[in-house]
Design a protein around this motif. Structure first.
Motif, PDB file in Angstrom:
ATOM      1  N   LEU A 109       0.823  -1.210   0.000  1.00 49.63           N
ATOM      2  CA  LEU A 109       0.000   0.000   0.000  1.00 49.63           C
ATOM      3  C   LEU A 109       0.858   1.261   0.000  1.00 49.63           C
ATOM      4  N   ILE A 110       2.018   1.194   0.644  1.00 47.84           N
ATOM      5  CA  ILE A 110       2.936   2.336   0.591  1.00 47.84           C
ATOM      6  C   ILE A 110       3.404   2.551  -0.842  1.00 47.84           C
ATOM      7  N   ARG A 111       3.768   1.462  -1.528  1.00 47.51           N
ATOM      8  CA  ARG A 111       4.193   1.572  -2.933  1.00 47.51           C
ATOM      9  C   ARG A 111       3.072   2.117  -3.798  1.00 47.51           C
ATOM     10  N   SER A 112       1.850   1.668  -3.541  1.00 47.72           N
ATOM     11  CA  SER A 112       0.699   2.146  -4.307  1.00 47.72           C
ATOM     12  C   SER A 112       0.561   3.656  -4.188  1.00 47.72           C
ATOM     13  N   PHE A 113       0.731   4.173  -2.976  1.00 46.06           N
ATOM     14  CA  PHE A 113       0.649   5.618  -2.765  1.00 46.06           C
ATOM     15  C   PHE A 113       1.750   6.346  -3.521  1.00 46.06           C
ATOM     16  N   LEU A 114       2.983   5.896  -3.379  1.00 49.37           N
ATOM     17  CA  LEU A 114       4.110   6.575  -4.023  1.00 49.37           C
ATOM     18  C   LEU A 114       3.985   6.572  -5.544  1.00 49.37           C
ATOM     19  N   GLU A 115       3.535   5.454  -6.094  1.00 44.29           N
ATOM     20  CA  GLU A 115       3.399   5.365  -7.543  1.00 44.29           C
ATOM     21  C   GLU A 115       2.243   6.218  -8.050  1.00 44.29           C
ATOM     22  N   ALA A 116       1.133   6.205  -7.321  1.00 46.86           N
ATOM     23  CA  ALA A 116      -0.044   6.971  -7.757  1.00 46.86           C
ATOM     24  C   ALA A 116       0.205   8.471  -7.702  1.00 46.86           C
ATOM     25  N   THR A 117       1.077   8.899  -6.790  1.00 49.40           N
ATOM     26  CA  THR A 117       1.329  10.334  -6.602  1.00 49.40           C
ATOM     27  C   THR A 117       2.622  10.799  -7.266  1.00 49.40           C
ATOM     28  N   ASP A 118       3.319   9.880  -7.924  1.00 46.27           N
ATOM     29  CA  ASP A 118       4.588  10.199  -8.590  1.00 46.27           C
ATOM     30  C   ASP A 118       5.618  10.730  -7.593  1.00 46.27           C
ATOM     31  N   LEU A 119       5.648  10.134  -6.406  1.00 46.94           N
ATOM     32  CA  LEU A 119       6.592  10.555  -5.373  1.00 46.94           C
ATOM     33  C   LEU A 119       7.729   9.541  -5.157  1.00 46.94           C
ATOM     34  N   VAL A 120       7.815   8.544  -6.012  1.00 51.09           N
ATOM     35  CA  VAL A 120       8.823   7.495  -5.825  1.00 51.09           C
ATOM     36  C   VAL A 120      10.226   8.078  -5.731  1.00 51.09           C
ATOM     37  N   ASP A 121      10.531   9.028  -6.595  1.00 52.56           N
ATOM     38  CA  ASP A 121      11.871   9.613  -6.614  1.00 52.56           C
ATOM     39  C   ASP A 121      12.037  10.755  -5.611  1.00 52.56           C
ATOM     40  N   VAL A 122      10.936  11.200  -5.019  1.00 52.18           N
ATOM     41  CA  VAL A 122      10.976  12.305  -4.056  1.00 52.18           C
ATOM     42  C   VAL A 122      11.196  11.788  -2.643  1.00 52.18           C
ATOM     43  N   VAL A 123      10.669  10.604  -2.364  1.00 52.56           N
ATOM     44  CA  VAL A 123      10.750   9.997  -1.032  1.00 52.56           C
ATOM     45  C   VAL A 123      11.715   8.810  -1.102  1.00 52.56           C
ATOM     46  N   PRO A 124      12.977   8.999  -0.744  1.00 58.11           N
ATOM     47  CA  PRO A 124      13.964   7.932  -0.913  1.00 58.11           C
ATOM     48  C   PRO A 124      13.830   6.775   0.074  1.00 58.11           C
ATOM     49  N   VAL A 125      13.187   7.042   1.207  1.00 58.56           N
ATOM     50  CA  VAL A 125      13.012   6.017   2.235  1.00 58.56           C
ATOM     51  C   VAL A 125      11.532   5.915   2.571  1.00 58.56           C
ATOM     52  N   ALA A 126      10.951   4.752   2.367  1.00 59.77           N
ATOM     53  CA  ALA A 126       9.532   4.522   2.673  1.00 59.77           C
ATOM     54  C   ALA A 126       9.424   3.163   3.351  1.00 59.77           C
ATOM     55  N   LEU A 127       9.115   3.179   4.642  1.00 58.75           N
ATOM     56  CA  LEU A 127       9.176   1.972   5.454  1.00 58.75           C
ATOM     57  C   LEU A 127       7.831   1.605   6.057  1.00 58.75           C
ATOM     58  N   SER A 128       7.593   0.311   6.091  1.00 56.86           N
ATOM     59  CA  SER A 128       6.480  -0.235   6.855  1.00 56.86           C
ATOM     60  C   SER A 128       7.014  -0.708   8.196  1.00 56.86           C
ATOM     61  N   SER A 129       6.201  -0.604   9.236  1.00 59.17           N
ATOM     62  CA  SER A 129       6.635  -1.103  10.540  1.00 59.17           C
ATOM     63  C   SER A 129       6.861  -2.610  10.514  1.00 59.17           C
ATOM     64  N   GLU A 130       6.323  -3.293   9.500  1.00 59.19           N
ATOM     65  CA  GLU A 130       6.616  -4.716   9.322  1.00 59.19           C
ATOM     66  C   GLU A 130       8.119  -4.938   9.155  1.00 59.19           C
ATOM     67  N   GLU A 131       8.788  -3.968   8.550  1.00 54.82           N
ATOM     68  CA  GLU A 131      10.221  -4.078   8.262  1.00 54.82           C
ATOM     69  C   GLU A 131      11.080  -3.628   9.430  1.00 54.82           C
ATOM     70  N   ALA A 132      10.448  -3.053  10.450  1.00 56.72           N
ATOM     71  CA  ALA A 132      11.211  -2.442  11.537  1.00 56.72           C
ATOM     72  C   ALA A 132      11.133  -3.208  12.851  1.00 56.72           C
ATOM     73  N   GLY A 133      10.264  -4.211  12.928  1.00 59.51           N
ATOM     74  CA  GLY A 133      10.067  -4.922  14.189  1.00 59.51           C
ATOM     75  C   GLY A 133       8.714  -4.580  14.769  1.00 59.51           C
ATOM     76  N   ALA A 134       8.693  -3.913  15.906  1.00 59.15           N
ATOM     77  CA  ALA A 134       7.425  -3.582  16.559  1.00 59.15           C
ATOM     78  C   ALA A 134       6.743  -2.414  15.863  1.00 59.15           C
ATOM     79  N   GLY A 135       5.415  -2.440  15.878  1.00 61.99           N
ATOM     80  CA  GLY A 135       4.638  -1.332  15.336  1.00 61.99           C
ATOM     81  C   GLY A 135       4.542  -0.194  16.334  1.00 61.99           C
ATOM     82  N   LYS A 136       3.895   0.877  15.936  1.00 63.05           N
ATOM     83  CA  LYS A 136       3.681   2.017  16.822  1.00 63.05           C
ATOM     84  C   LYS A 136       2.720   1.606  17.950  1.00 63.05           C
TER      85      LYS A 136
END
Length: 213
Positions: free
Chosen positions: A112-139
């Motif tokens: 869903l994060i990728r979907s947002f970046l692609e739909a808004t053409d922000l892929v090259d603007v936001v170099p780091v886009a992370l899900s809490s799945e990739e970080a361990g514990a969620g908020k």
């Protein structure tokens, strides 16, 4: 300020109510019982965490992995016509990114994060886009914010974070960041937590607030 880290749901996309609708209906179809606290309890949780919560607390009669796949598939279907981007959000991200490195630190799954970046053409603007799945514990754990700062090469105490929910605000505060709140009108944050951060009227106020600091 070395960098700015944005939450996604409720800050850049108007998706908190969509998540709520999808999880409620999924739970109802699979034997779960929704409680008054269920919505707020899950805000900020990573996918494995809320899937486990739906099984253990709400009583959904499926395995955790089945719950995660089913709910995320329904959310992805909702996003097929384009994510519900909040007015002015893309312009704000671009304006901030012209001055600072930016990242997204979200509880949404990567698809869903990728979907947002692609739909808004922000892929090259936001170099780091992370899900809490990739970080361990969620908020409200700080993991995803700390990882975002690390990947940007920034000191978390010299980063700004932009959040909308109680658990998100707690997460960014725990990471030691300067926190700006754009309170979610559907699920207002805890006033005690809001008292610890800078509250913005709208996301469009962020660039001037960053300049003032």
């Amino acid at each position: 300020m070395e960098a700015v880290v944005f939450d996604l749901d409720g800050v850049l996309v108007d998706s908190e109510t969509v998540w709520d609708e999808v999880r409620r209906s999924f739970a109802a179809r699979h034997g779960g019982t929704w409680f008054a606290t269920s919505t707020r309890d899950m805000q900020g949780m990573s996918t494995p965490e809320w899937a486990s919560y739906l099984v253990s607390d709400v009583g959904v009669r499926l395995r955790t992995d089945e719950v995660a796949r089913g709910v995320v598939a329904e959310m992805a279907a909702r996003y097929e016509a384009g994510p519900p981007v909040l007015p002015g959000a893309v312009a704000v991200v671009r304006e901030v990114a012209a001055r600072y490195p930016v990242a997204i630190a979200s509880s949404s799954p990567p698809v869903l994060i990728r979907s947002f970046l692609e739909a808004t053409d922000l892929v090259d603007v936001v170099p780091v886009a992370l899900s809490s799945e990739e970080a361990g514990a969620g908020k409200p754990a700080p993991d995803v914010y700390l990882l975002a700062a690390s990947k940007l090469g920034a000191n978390p105490t010299r980063c700004a974070a932009v959040e909308d929910s109680t658990n998100g605000l707690r997460s960014a505060l725990a990471a030691g960041m300067t926190v700006y709140a754009v309170p979610n009108p559907h699920f207002p944050p805890d006033p005690k937590v809001l008292a610890e951060v800078t509250v913005l009227r709208t996301l469009s106020d962020l660039p001037s607030a960053l300049s003032a600091d």
